[in-house]
Enzyme design. Structure first.
Site, PDB file in Angstrom:
ATOM      1  N   ALA A   9       0.870  -1.178   0.000  1.00  0.00           N
ATOM      2  CA  ALA A   9       0.000   0.000   0.000  1.00  0.00           C
ATOM      3  C   ALA A   9       0.903   1.223   0.000  1.00  0.00           C
ATOM      4  CB  ALA A   9      -0.872  -0.015   1.244  1.00  0.00           C
ATOM      5  N   GLU A  26      -0.906  -9.213  -0.434  1.00  0.00           N
ATOM      6  CA  GLU A  26      -2.334  -9.418  -0.123  1.00  0.00           C
ATOM      7  C   GLU A  26      -3.173  -9.452  -1.409  1.00  0.00           C
ATOM      8  OE1 GLU A  26      -2.141  -6.216   2.819  1.00  0.00           O
ATOM      9  OE2 GLU A  26      -3.099  -7.578   4.239  1.00  0.00           O
ATOM     10  N   GLU A  64       4.390  -5.283   7.434  1.00  0.00           N
ATOM     11  CA  GLU A  64       3.652  -4.203   8.118  1.00  0.00           C
ATOM     12  C   GLU A  64       4.112  -3.948   9.549  1.00  0.00           C
ATOM     13  OE1 GLU A  64       2.311  -6.382   6.054  1.00  0.00           O
ATOM     14  OE2 GLU A  64       0.809  -5.403   4.802  1.00  0.00           O
ATOM     15  N   GLY A  72       0.405  -4.932   0.965  1.00  0.00           N
ATOM     16  CA  GLY A  72      -0.802  -4.961   0.126  1.00  0.00           C
ATOM     17  C   GLY A  72      -0.570  -5.657  -1.215  1.00  0.00           C
TER      18      GLY A  72
HETATM   19  N1  COA Z   1       4.580   3.044  -0.647  1.00  0.00           N
HETATM   20  C1  COA Z   1       4.984   4.199  -1.223  1.00  0.00           C
HETATM   21  N2  COA Z   1       6.079   4.308  -1.965  1.00  0.00           N
HETATM   22  C2  COA Z   1       6.813   3.203  -2.145  1.00  0.00           C
HETATM   23  C3  COA Z   1       6.468   1.956  -1.591  1.00  0.00           C
HETATM   24  C4  COA Z   1       5.285   1.912  -0.809  1.00  0.00           C
HETATM   25  N3  COA Z   1       4.858   0.768  -0.260  1.00  0.00           N
HETATM   26  N4  COA Z   1       7.413   1.047  -1.937  1.00  0.00           N
HETATM   27  C5  COA Z   1       8.298   1.700  -2.690  1.00  0.00           C
HETATM   28  N5  COA Z   1       7.949   2.990  -2.823  1.00  0.00           N
HETATM   29  C6  COA Z   1       8.652   4.045  -3.558  1.00  0.00           C
HETATM   30  C7  COA Z   1       9.872   4.549  -2.823  1.00  0.00           C
HETATM   31  O1  COA Z   1       9.493   5.513  -1.846  1.00  0.00           O
HETATM   32  C8  COA Z   1      10.692   5.119  -3.948  1.00  0.00           C
HETATM   33  O2  COA Z   1      10.143   6.363  -4.299  1.00  0.00           O
HETATM   34  P1  COA Z   1      11.139   7.646  -4.608  1.00  0.00           P
HETATM   35  O3  COA Z   1      11.973   7.206  -5.760  1.00  0.00           O
HETATM   36  O4  COA Z   1      10.184   8.747  -4.930  1.00  0.00           O
HETATM   37  O5  COA Z   1      11.927   7.844  -3.367  1.00  0.00           O
HETATM   38  C9  COA Z   1      10.410   4.168  -5.083  1.00  0.00           C
HETATM   39  O6  COA Z   1       9.193   3.518  -4.766  1.00  0.00           O
HETATM   40  C10 COA Z   1      11.472   3.109  -5.275  1.00  0.00           C
HETATM   41  O7  COA Z   1      11.650   2.433  -4.042  1.00  0.00           O
HETATM   42  P2  COA Z   1      13.065   2.259  -3.306  1.00  0.00           P
HETATM   43  O8  COA Z   1      12.824   2.043  -1.852  1.00  0.00           O
HETATM   44  O9  COA Z   1      13.999   3.361  -3.690  1.00  0.00           O
HETATM   45  O10 COA Z   1      13.593   0.903  -3.991  1.00  0.00           O
HETATM   46  P3  COA Z   1      14.621  -0.146  -3.376  1.00  0.00           P
HETATM   47  O11 COA Z   1      14.963  -1.070  -4.481  1.00  0.00           O
HETATM   48  O12 COA Z   1      15.720   0.538  -2.660  1.00  0.00           O
HETATM   49  O13 COA Z   1      13.773  -0.959  -2.262  1.00  0.00           O
HETATM   50  C11 COA Z   1      11.825  -2.101  -1.388  1.00  0.00           C
HETATM   51  C12 COA Z   1      12.693  -1.765  -2.633  1.00  0.00           C
HETATM   52  C13 COA Z   1      10.593  -2.833  -1.885  1.00  0.00           C
HETATM   53  C14 COA Z   1      12.640  -3.022  -0.451  1.00  0.00           C
HETATM   54  C15 COA Z   1      11.470  -0.806  -0.647  1.00  0.00           C
HETATM   55  O14 COA Z   1      10.903   0.109  -1.595  1.00  0.00           O
HETATM   56  C16 COA Z   1      10.454  -0.986   0.448  1.00  0.00           C
HETATM   57  O15 COA Z   1      10.799  -1.484   1.513  1.00  0.00           O
HETATM   58  N6  COA Z   1       9.189  -0.570   0.223  1.00  0.00           N
HETATM   59  C17 COA Z   1       8.151  -0.613   1.212  1.00  0.00           C
HETATM   60  C18 COA Z   1       7.649  -2.031   1.410  1.00  0.00           C
HETATM   61  C19 COA Z   1       6.581  -2.083   2.491  1.00  0.00           C
HETATM   62  O16 COA Z   1       6.836  -1.852   3.658  1.00  0.00           O
HETATM   63  N7  COA Z   1       5.360  -2.378   2.050  1.00  0.00           N
HETATM   64  C20 COA Z   1       4.257  -2.538   2.951  1.00  0.00           C
HETATM   65  C21 COA Z   1       3.440  -1.306   3.011  1.00  0.00           C
HETATM   66  S1  COA Z   1       2.082  -1.517   4.112  1.00  0.00           S
END
Ligand code: COA
Length: 260
Positions: free
Chosen positions: A66, A115, A135, A112
């Site tokens: 999400a 999910e 989460e 999400g």
């Molecule tokens: N919500 C909003 N933005 C998200 C996102 C999320 N769940 N997951 C990734 N993004 C965005 C990042 O903020 C980044 O945006 P920016 O370029 O404007 O800063 C872009 O997507 C790329 O992500 P980034 O974190 O730079 O890539 P990465 O390869 O370093 O890491 C992940 C990949 C998936 C490990 C990392 O993005 C992450 O941990 N995301 C969140 C996962 C999460 O907790 N999801 C559950 C949400 S309830």
């Protein structure tokens, strides 16, 4: 319909929905969830759609969760409403569609995203996929059905560990524990999903819809899946597909199901 966050294709009975926010790793913001509802609803209502595939654009992510930026300052009531609305219009909605939905998990499927993949009727994954429910690392719990569907698929102990550690598992481990059915390369992922969809399309779409309902009722509070099975089994006898399927078998020819 024009969509901003998703791409929708419909060809030869196959509907494909691609979440298209690759720069945000296809994170599910409110607008994307609304568009997904509209696209699933439209494809499901179109009787010519026999199978729906849901996937993510780019090579990195199916859906990274999400959109955290949208709910970081929510109140208790807004948090509950976020989960309820999402479950109603997307996650439960997809799980209960009568058209089969296959998730083609082509990279990160987190929160999400996992999910959504779990709300699909089954999943195939590319070998770079990483899946998890992170989460609790954000101070919240899965709210789009993850605490219920993950244990249904992988068992309670494995689900507890995945949720508590907020860790990710790779595609092979996901296959070993029943979270995904097949693993292949990224290039072969959609061809594999198409191949499975082709096998599904040969069968009665009406009967498949009744089977989905009966299977889902095993997991629905207040319903008895065996009773649902009896009812749905009976309903099939009144369909044109049943007449065609049984007649074709007895005439030693391939069935041409009318889908009614
Ligand atoms: N919500 C909003 N933005 C998200 C996102 C999320 N769940 N997951 C990734 N993004 C965005 C990042 O903020 C980044 O945006 P920016 O370029 O404007 O800063 C872009 O997507 C790329 O992500 P980034 O974190 O730079 O890539 P990465 O390869 O370093 O890491 C992940 C990949 C998936 C490990 C990392 O993005 C992450 O941990 N995301 C969140 C996962 C999460 O907790 N999801 C559950 C949400 S309830």
């Amino acid at each position: 319909m024009n969509y901003e966050n998703i791409l929708v294709q419909q060809e030869n009975g196959l509907g494909t929905i691609t979440i298209n926010r690759p720069k945000k790793l296809n994170a599910l913001n409110k607008a994307t969830i609304t568009e997904l509802h509209q696209a699933f609803d439209a494809l499901n209502k179109d009787a010519s759609t026999k199978v729906i595939i849901i996937t993510g654009s780019g090579e990195k992510a199916f859906v990274a969760g999400a959109d955290i930026s949208e709910f970081a300052d929510f109140s208790v009531a807004q948090g509950a409403e976020l989960a309820k609305n999402g479950q109603d219009i997307l996650f439960d909605f997809v799980a209960n569609l009568s058209t089969p939905v296959i998730a083609a998990v082509n990279g990160f499927a987190l929160g999400g995203g996992l999910e959504l993949a779990m709300a699909a009727h089954f999943r195939v994954a590319s070998d770079n996929a990483k899946m998890g429910l992170p989460e609790v690392s954000l101070g919240v719990i899965p709210g789009y059905g993850g605490t219920q569907r993950l244990p249904q698929l992988v068992g309670k102990g494995k689900a507890m560990e995945m949720v508590m550690t907020a860790g990710m598992i790779g595609a092979e481990e996901a296959k070993e524990c029943g979270l995904v059915n097949h693993v292949t390369t990224q290039e072969e992922l959609l061809p594999l999903a198409h191949k499975i969809a082709g096998k599904i399309m040969r069968n009665s779409s009406v009967a498949i819809g009744h089977a989905i309902k009966a299977i889902n009722d095993n997991y629905t509070d207040g319903t008895n899946g065996f009773e649902t099975e009896i009812t749905q089994f009976g309903i099939c006898f009144g369909t044109d597909d049943f007449k065609e399927g049984t007649t074709a078998f007895l005439e030693k020819r391939k069935a041409a199901f009318p889908g009614k």
